[in-house]
Design a protein around this motif. Structure first.
Motif, mmCIF file in Angstrom:
data_model
loop_
_atom_site.group_PDB
_atom_site.id
_atom_site.type_symbol
_atom_site.label_atom_id
_atom_site.label_comp_id
_atom_site.label_asym_id
_atom_site.label_seq_id
_atom_site.Cartn_x
_atom_site.Cartn_y
_atom_site.Cartn_z
ATOM 1 N N UNK A 2 -4.578 -3.906 5.019
ATOM 2 C CA UNK A 2 -3.187 -3.490 4.903
ATOM 3 C C UNK A 2 -2.666 -2.812 6.174
ATOM 4 N N UNK A 3 -3.421 -1.834 6.696
ATOM 5 C CA UNK A 3 -2.947 -1.036 7.825
ATOM 6 C C UNK A 3 -4.044 -0.953 8.887
ATOM 7 N N UNK A 4 -3.677 -1.239 10.128
ATOM 8 C CA UNK A 4 -4.553 -0.981 11.267
ATOM 9 C C UNK A 4 -3.838 -0.017 12.197
ATOM 10 N N UNK A 5 -4.489 1.090 12.499
ATOM 11 C CA UNK A 5 -3.961 2.073 13.435
ATOM 12 C C UNK A 5 -4.756 1.956 14.727
ATOM 13 N N UNK A 123 -7.182 -7.985 12.282
ATOM 14 C CA UNK A 123 -7.704 -8.724 11.132
ATOM 15 C C UNK A 123 -6.677 -9.678 10.535
ATOM 16 N N UNK A 124 -7.170 -10.716 9.899
ATOM 17 C CA UNK A 124 -6.286 -11.638 9.185
ATOM 18 C C UNK A 124 -5.649 -10.903 8.011
ATOM 19 N N UNK A 125 -4.396 -11.237 7.740
ATOM 20 C CA UNK A 125 -3.710 -10.629 6.608
ATOM 21 C C UNK A 125 -3.230 -9.212 6.847
ATOM 22 N N UNK A 126 -3.189 -8.779 8.111
ATOM 23 C CA UNK A 126 -2.736 -7.426 8.426
ATOM 24 C C UNK A 126 -1.266 -7.259 8.046
ATOM 25 N N UNK A 127 -0.958 -6.196 7.292
ATOM 26 C CA UNK A 127 0.418 -5.947 6.866
ATOM 27 C C UNK A 127 1.181 -5.071 7.854
ATOM 28 N N UNK A 254 5.080 1.150 3.560
ATOM 29 C CA UNK A 254 5.590 -0.150 4.008
ATOM 30 C C UNK A 254 4.570 -1.249 3.737
ATOM 31 N N UNK A 255 3.295 -0.939 3.934
ATOM 32 C CA UNK A 255 2.249 -1.926 3.651
ATOM 33 C C UNK A 255 2.223 -2.294 2.175
ATOM 34 N N UNK A 256 2.614 -1.339 1.329
ATOM 35 C CA UNK A 256 2.663 -1.599 -0.106
ATOM 36 C C UNK A 256 3.922 -2.305 -0.557
ATOM 37 N N UNK A 257 4.822 -2.616 0.382
ATOM 38 C CA UNK A 257 6.028 -3.370 0.055
ATOM 39 C C UNK A 257 7.271 -2.538 -0.191
ATOM 40 N N UNK A 262 12.926 4.032 0.796
ATOM 41 C CA UNK A 262 11.949 4.539 -0.171
ATOM 42 C C UNK A 262 10.681 5.001 0.529
ATOM 43 N N UNK A 263 10.241 4.228 1.533
ATOM 44 C CA UNK A 263 9.051 4.613 2.279
ATOM 45 C C UNK A 263 9.284 5.916 3.032
ATOM 46 N N UNK A 264 10.475 6.097 3.590
ATOM 47 C CA UNK A 264 10.790 7.320 4.321
ATOM 48 C C UNK A 264 10.827 8.522 3.385
#
Length: 300
Positions: A2-5, A123-127, A254-257, A262-264
Motif C-alpha cells: 500500500x505505502x512505500x516511504x 513494488x508491484x501494486x504500490x498505492x 489515501x492508500x485506503x481510498x 477526508x484523509x486530511x
C-alpha cells in the motif's frame, strides 16, 4: 503493497529545556531521550500505525544508532527490507523541546546523503509513494519517474529547498507548513497569505497542495477549489513530530481510498493526538484511537 516511504532515517536525541538557547548561551536541560526519527522513518511508522501495509527505503550506518532504528521499524511493523546498511554514520537529529512544547532541531544527514535510487525497488501494486526533502533530490525525482501509473505521489517538501519542476509535475499531493510554503514561493522571511501560497504552489505542477497551519488548522488547493479544516483542540505536550504524524496518516488514508478532504481530516486527528501524547506513549496513536477521537470530536 500500500505505502512505500523513501526518505531519511535518524536517531533523534531529544532534550527538554526551559527555552531554546540564545547565541553563546548554555541552558540546563531536564531530560534527554533517544528515539527513531527522520522524516521518512517517522512517516513510515505513522502510516503503519494507521493500518497501512508500509515499507521503508533508506540507509542507516553500521553502528549502534542504526541498529536501534532497525529495531524501531520492526516494532512498528514496517517492512525494512529496503533499508541498506552503509559505510558512514547513521543520521541524527538533535531537538530541544521547550516547556511550552515548541521545539527547534538540527539534523546531520550522515549516510542519508548516500541513498541511491538504484537500490530501491518499487513494488508491484504500490498505492502511495511518499517522499521528503531529507534525501538527495535526484533520488526523489528518479523514484517519481519510475512509479507506475496510478501510484499516488505524496511529497512532503521539508525541509524546504528548491524542487525540480518535473518532480512537482508528478506530485499528486504536496504537503508543506506555512514556513515551507513561504520559502518555496520566495516570500521568506515575510509570510504570505497561506491561501495565496497554496494557489501559487499548485500552479507549479502538483495536483493538490496542503498547507498545514498548526493550531490554525490547514488549507488545501485542489482541482475543485480551496478547502479549509480547523485543528482539533487539544492540550499540547510536544509539537515535535506533528508534521510527520500528519503526513504519514494522510498517506495511509489515501492508500485506503479516502478522498483528500477526508484523509486530511483523519491526518489532523492523528497529529492532534500525537502532540497531546507524551513521546513514549505515541505508539497508542493508532487507527482505532484516531477514529474514536474523531467520533468524540464530532459529538454535539
Amino acid at each position: 503493497m500500500q505505502v512505500l516511504v523513501a526518505g531519511a532515517l535518524h536517531l533523534d536525541i531529544i532534550v527538554d529545556a526551559p527555552h531554546l538557547p540564545r547565541r553563546d548561551e548554555t541552558v540546563t536541560g531536564s531530560a534527554v531521550a533517544y528515539r527513531m526519527g527522520g522524516k521518512g522513518g517517522n512517516q513510515a511508522v505513522a502510516a503503519a500505525r494507521m493500518g497501512a501495509v508500509t515499507a521503508m527505503a533508506g540507509r542507516v550506518g553500521r553502528d549502534g544508532f542504526g541498529a536501534r532504528i532497525l529495531e524501531a521499524l520492526d516494532a512498528a511493523g514496517v517492512d525494512r527490507s529496503r533499508v541498506v546498511a552503509g559505510d558512514g554514520p547513521t543520521g541524527i537529529s538533535v531537538a530541544i523541546v521547550e516547556a511550552t512544547g515548541e521545539y527547534g532541531a538540527v539534523i546531520v544527514s550522515g549516510v542519508n546523503g548516500t541513498v541511491r535510487a538504484d537500490d530501491i525497488e518499487l513494488p508491484a501494486g504500490l498505492r502511495v509513494l511518499m517522499l521528503q526533502n531529507e534525501i538527495p533530490e535526484a533520488v526523489n525525482l528518479a523514484l517519481a519517474r519510475r512509479a507506475a501509473p496510478g501510484t499516488l505521489l505524496v511529497l512532503n517538501a521539508a525541509p524546504a529547498r528548491p524542487v525540480a519542476r518535473d518532480l512537482l509535475a508528478r506530485t499528486d499531493v504536496l504537503v508543506v507548513n506555512r514556513i515551507e510554503a513561504a520559502q518555496m514561493t520566495g516570500a521568506a522571511p515575510a509570510l504570505p497569505d497561506p491561501a495565496a501560497a497554496a494557489r501559487l504552489l499548485r500552479g507549479l505542477g502538483p495536483k493538490a497542495v496542503i498547507v498545514t497551519l498548526g493550531a490554525d488548522g490547514l488549507l488545501a488547493a485542489t482541482p475543485d477549489g480551496m478547502f479549509t479544516l480547523p485543528a482539533p483542540a487539544v492540550r499540547v505536550v510536544s509539537t515535535h513530530g506533528a508534521g510527520d504524524a500528519f503526513t504519514g496518516a494522510l498517506g495511509a488514508a489515501l492508500a485506503g481510498g479516502a478522498a483528500l478532504a477526508d484523509a486530511a481530516r483523519l491526518a489532523q486527528a492523528a497529529a492532534a493526538l500525537t502532540v497531546a501524547s507524551p513521546p513514549d506513549a505515541r505508539g497508542a496513536v493508532t487507527a482505532d484511537a484516531v477514529r474514536a477521537f474523531l467520533d468524540q470530536s464530532s459529538m454535539p
